[in-house]
Design a protein around this motif. Structure first.
Motif, PDB file in Angstrom:
ATOM      1  N   LYS A  22       0.839  -1.209   0.000  1.00 21.58           N
ATOM      2  CA  LYS A  22       0.000   0.000   0.000  1.00 21.58           C
ATOM      3  C   LYS A  22       0.871   1.256   0.000  1.00 21.58           C
ATOM      4  CE  LYS A  22      -3.590   2.357   2.575  1.00 21.58           C
ATOM      5  NZ  LYS A  22      -4.253   2.533   3.843  1.00 21.58           N
ATOM      6  N   LEU A  23       1.916   1.255   0.823  1.00 23.18           N
ATOM      7  CA  LEU A  23       2.831   2.391   0.900  1.00 23.18           C
ATOM      8  C   LEU A  23       3.508   2.646  -0.448  1.00 23.18           C
ATOM      9  CD1 LEU A  23       3.954   4.421   2.995  1.00 23.18           C
ATOM     10  CD2 LEU A  23       5.765   2.766   3.484  1.00 23.18           C
ATOM     11  N   LEU A  24       3.971   1.595  -1.084  1.00 24.44           N
ATOM     12  CA  LEU A  24       4.637   1.722  -2.385  1.00 24.44           C
ATOM     13  C   LEU A  24       3.657   2.203  -3.462  1.00 24.44           C
ATOM     14  CD1 LEU A  24       6.797  -1.506  -2.229  1.00 24.44           C
ATOM     15  CD2 LEU A  24       7.702   0.820  -2.511  1.00 24.44           C
ATOM     16  N   LEU A  25       2.450   1.673  -3.456  1.00 26.56           N
ATOM     17  CA  LEU A  25       1.458   2.093  -4.453  1.00 26.56           C
ATOM     18  C   LEU A  25       1.065   3.559  -4.265  1.00 26.56           C
ATOM     19  CD1 LEU A  25      -0.782  -1.101  -4.625  1.00 26.56           C
ATOM     20  CD2 LEU A  25       0.821  -0.276  -6.364  1.00 26.56           C
ATOM     21  N   GLU A  26       0.959   4.001  -3.009  1.00 30.43           N
ATOM     22  CA  GLU A  26       0.655   5.414  -2.749  1.00 30.43           C
ATOM     23  C   GLU A  26       1.786   6.313  -3.241  1.00 30.43           C
ATOM     24  OE1 GLU A  26      -0.084   5.602   1.458  1.00 30.43           O
ATOM     25  OE2 GLU A  26      -2.102   4.774   1.272  1.00 30.43           O
ATOM     26  N   LYS A  27       3.017   5.924  -2.965  1.00 27.78           N
ATOM     27  CA  LYS A  27       4.164   6.710  -3.431  1.00 27.78           C
ATOM     28  C   LYS A  27       4.209   6.740  -4.951  1.00 27.78           C
ATOM     29  CE  LYS A  27       7.316   6.773   0.435  1.00 27.78           C
ATOM     30  NZ  LYS A  27       7.261   8.191   0.696  1.00 27.78           N
ATOM     31  N   ARG A  28       3.885   5.609  -5.578  1.00 32.11           N
ATOM     32  CA  ARG A  28       3.881   5.552  -7.039  1.00 32.11           C
ATOM     33  C   ARG A  28       2.835   6.504  -7.609  1.00 32.11           C
ATOM     34  NH1 ARG A  28       3.192  -0.030 -10.302  1.00 32.11           N
ATOM     35  NH2 ARG A  28       1.058   0.159  -9.543  1.00 32.11           N
ATOM     36  N   ILE A  88      10.492   2.003  -7.367  1.00 28.45           N
ATOM     37  CA  ILE A  88       9.246   1.565  -6.715  1.00 28.45           C
ATOM     38  C   ILE A  88       8.705   0.315  -7.407  1.00 28.45           C
ATOM     39  CG2 ILE A  88       6.815   2.166  -6.351  1.00 28.45           C
ATOM     40  CD1 ILE A  88       7.802   5.043  -5.753  1.00 28.45           C
ATOM     41  N   ASN A  89       8.709   0.319  -8.728  1.00 27.47           N
ATOM     42  CA  ASN A  89       8.232  -0.858  -9.465  1.00 27.47           C
ATOM     43  C   ASN A  89       9.094  -2.085  -9.161  1.00 27.47           C
ATOM     44  OD1 ASN A  89       6.047   0.442 -10.642  1.00 27.47           O
ATOM     45  ND2 ASN A  89       7.230   1.095 -12.405  1.00 27.47           N
ATOM     46  N   LYS A 112      12.846  -1.744   9.721  1.00 26.33           N
ATOM     47  CA  LYS A 112      11.481  -1.304   9.423  1.00 26.33           C
ATOM     48  C   LYS A 112      11.393   0.214   9.341  1.00 26.33           C
ATOM     49  CE  LYS A 112       9.124  -5.317  11.290  1.00 26.33           C
ATOM     50  NZ  LYS A 112       8.152  -5.831  12.236  1.00 26.33           N
ATOM     51  N   VAL A 113      12.167   0.890  10.184  1.00 26.96           N
ATOM     52  CA  VAL A 113      12.169   2.361  10.166  1.00 26.96           C
ATOM     53  C   VAL A 113      12.642   2.860   8.800  1.00 26.96           C
ATOM     54  CG1 VAL A 113      13.238   4.418  11.185  1.00 26.96           C
ATOM     55  CG2 VAL A 113      12.524   2.540  12.656  1.00 26.96           C
ATOM     56  N   ARG A 114      13.704   2.253   8.276  1.00 26.09           N
ATOM     57  CA  ARG A 114      14.224   2.650   6.969  1.00 26.09           C
ATOM     58  C   ARG A 114      13.221   2.332   5.859  1.00 26.09           C
ATOM     59  NH1 ARG A 114      18.343   4.417   4.073  1.00 26.09           N
ATOM     60  NH2 ARG A 114      19.174   3.293   2.285  1.00 26.09           N
ATOM     61  N   LEU A 115      12.605   1.164   5.932  1.00 26.07           N
ATOM     62  CA  LEU A 115      11.627   0.783   4.907  1.00 26.07           C
ATOM     63  C   LEU A 115      10.394   1.685   4.929  1.00 26.07           C
ATOM     64  CD1 LEU A 115      11.766  -3.112   4.987  1.00 26.07           C
ATOM     65  CD2 LEU A 115      12.502  -1.609   3.127  1.00 26.07           C
TER      66      LEU A 115
END
Length: 134
Positions: A22-28, A88-89, A112-115
């Motif tokens: 979800k985080l990656l898709l939002e950033k994308r 991201i992809n 996890k903090v970095r991710l």
């Protein structure tokens, strides 16, 4: 008897995996919007449209240079955004393959903090710092 993989070895649970997806898709989506906006503002406007000048007078050389610099700067930003989009992809692909969250250099889990801060990162903090020193 075969040993099972633990979460520390890189296999994350479904809830955590969905969170990062979800985080990656939002950033994308954010980046796609940014690229679209930059392209619209930079490439689809003439110099007169961009400056707001509707008169028939020619531009001063300094104005033309400034406009060209602004366009080059905006195109550079769009190019950088496209690079992040590719990262991201790649992270989404790794997530699907079960390789997400592991440092590509040392193969240890990325914190996890970095991710959460940079979900498309491929290196843990220690390896990233070593890379930047080189």
């Amino acid at each position: 008897m075969q040993k099972r993989k633990t979460a520390k070895q890189g296999k994350m649970d479904k809830k955590t995996s969905e969170f990062y997806k979800k985080l990656l898709l939002e950033k994308r989506e954010d980046i796609l919007g940014d690229i679209s906006q930059i392209s619209e503002e930079t490439l689809k406007k003439s110099q007169k449209d961009a400056s707001g000048d509707i008169s028939g007078y020619t531009f001063h050389m300094a104005d033309v240079a400034t406009d060209n610099y602004d366009r080059e700067f905006s195109l550079g930003l769009a190019s950088k955004e496209r690079g992040v989009l590719m990262e991201i992809n790649y992270a989404l692909q790794k997530l699907q393959e079960g390789r997400f969250g592991l440092c590509e250099s040392c193969k240890k889990p990325i914190s996890k903090v970095r991710l959460k801060a940079v979900p498309y990162t491929t290196l843990c903090l220690k390896c990233q710092q070593a890379k930047e020193k080189r």
